[in-house]
Design a protein around this motif. Structure first.
Motif, PDB file in Angstrom:
ATOM      1  N   ASP A 103       1.126  -1.193   0.065  1.00 11.96           N
ATOM      2  CA  ASP A 103       0.108  -0.005   0.145  1.00 11.96           C
ATOM      3  C   ASP A 103       0.982   1.203   0.100  1.00 11.96           C
ATOM      4  OD1 ASP A 103      -2.526  -1.330  -0.040  1.00 11.96           O
ATOM      5  OD2 ASP A 103      -2.428  -1.287   2.154  1.00 11.96           O
ATOM      6  N   ALA A 104       1.821   1.009   0.714  1.00 15.52           N
ATOM      7  CA  ALA A 104       2.927   2.439   0.896  1.00 15.52           C
ATOM      8  C   ALA A 104       3.582   2.845  -0.501  1.00 15.52           C
ATOM      9  CB  ALA A 104       3.685   2.142   1.939  1.00 15.52           C
ATOM     10  N   LEU A 105       4.030   1.634  -1.114  1.00 14.99           N
ATOM     11  CA  LEU A 105       4.778   1.807  -2.361  1.00 14.99           C
ATOM     12  C   LEU A 105       3.688   2.236  -3.490  1.00 14.99           C
ATOM     13  CD1 LEU A 105       7.320   1.276  -4.193  1.00 14.99           C
ATOM     14  CD2 LEU A 105       6.189  -0.933  -5.048  1.00 14.99           C
ATOM     15  N   VAL A 106       2.406   1.711  -3.488  1.00 17.79           N
ATOM     16  CA  VAL A 106       1.244   2.336  -4.455  1.00 17.79           C
ATOM     17  C   VAL A 106       1.030   3.686  -4.083  1.00 17.79           C
ATOM     18  CG1 VAL A 106      -1.229   1.940  -5.317  1.00 17.79           C
ATOM     19  CG2 VAL A 106       0.639  -0.194  -4.890  1.00 17.79           C
ATOM     20  N   GLY A 107       0.972   3.950  -2.992  1.00 11.05           N
ATOM     21  CA  GLY A 107       0.746   5.365  -2.396  1.00 11.05           C
ATOM     22  C   GLY A 107       1.620   6.336  -3.022  1.00 11.05           C
ATOM     23  N   LEU A 108       3.013   5.803  -3.031  1.00  7.50           N
ATOM     24  CA  LEU A 108       3.981   6.934  -3.460  1.00  7.50           C
ATOM     25  C   LEU A 108       4.019   6.976  -4.778  1.00  7.50           C
ATOM     26  CD1 LEU A 108       7.221   5.654  -1.478  1.00  7.50           C
ATOM     27  CD2 LEU A 108       5.955   7.652  -1.151  1.00  7.50           C
ATOM     28  N   VAL A 109       3.577   6.027  -5.683  1.00  6.09           N
ATOM     29  CA  VAL A 109       3.577   6.081  -7.146  1.00  6.09           C
ATOM     30  C   VAL A 109       2.031   7.141  -7.469  1.00  6.09           C
ATOM     31  CG1 VAL A 109       3.053   4.932  -9.097  1.00  6.09           C
ATOM     32  CG2 VAL A 109       4.433   3.830  -7.749  1.00  6.09           C
ATOM     33  N   ARG A 110       0.983   6.753  -6.554  1.00  7.35           N
ATOM     34  CA  ARG A 110      -0.235   7.443  -6.787  1.00  7.35           C
ATOM     35  C   ARG A 110       0.155   9.078  -6.734  1.00  7.35           C
ATOM     36  NH1 ARG A 110      -3.124   4.879  -3.253  1.00  7.35           N
ATOM     37  NH2 ARG A 110      -3.868   3.258  -4.899  1.00  7.35           N
TER      38      ARG A 110
END
Length: 145
Positions: A103-110
């Protein structure tokens, strides 16, 4: 029997341009290549200071040999001005093992996608990562315990 090859930090940092490419491509093509944790730690800490060639090879080494450490660095490089750097970050994100797509990685990409809407590839990798995350979540739910 192939012999183990090690990435030497001093050589990595001393070489530039095509000389760095020649050195790294040989190492990256050999399955017996190893990178010490100390070298990976140093590369991770110095990553923001590197030129284009060193960033590309640092991201590649990092996500190959220490994805748990380097995955969080990748989103920031999706908006890099050099195509070789952002395409490397894109490739590295796409090739990450599923367990590092958090979730944290996808949040950074978002966050990167929200800041750089004109860079379509950020939206494309975001969709792929979200799909992989959802697929992994479904598989975990459906797996009998």
């Amino acid at each position: 029997m192939p012999t183990t090859a090690f990435v030497e930090y001093d050589k990595f940092i001393a070489l530039n341009g095509l000389d760095l490419c020649r050195y790294m491509e040989v190492l990256l093509s050999r399955p017996e290549t190893q990178v010490s944790p100390d070298v990976l730690k140093r590369i991770s800490s110095e990553l923001p200071t590197y030129d284009e060639y060193h960033v590309v090879y640092a991201l590649t080494l990092g996500t190959t040999f220490s994805p748990e450490t380097f995955a969080r660095h990748l989103p920031a490089y999706l908006a890099h001005e050099q195509g070789s750097v952002w395409s490397c970050a894109l490739r590295c994100l796409d090739q990450l093992p599923d367990k590092y797509i958090t979730d944290a990685l996808v949040g950074l990409v978002r966050d990167m996608q929200a800041s750089y809407r004109a860079k379509a590839w950020i939206g494309e990798i975001l969709v792929r990562l979200e799909e992989r995350m959802l697929s992994n979540w479904r598989e975990k739910r459906e797996t009998p315990r």
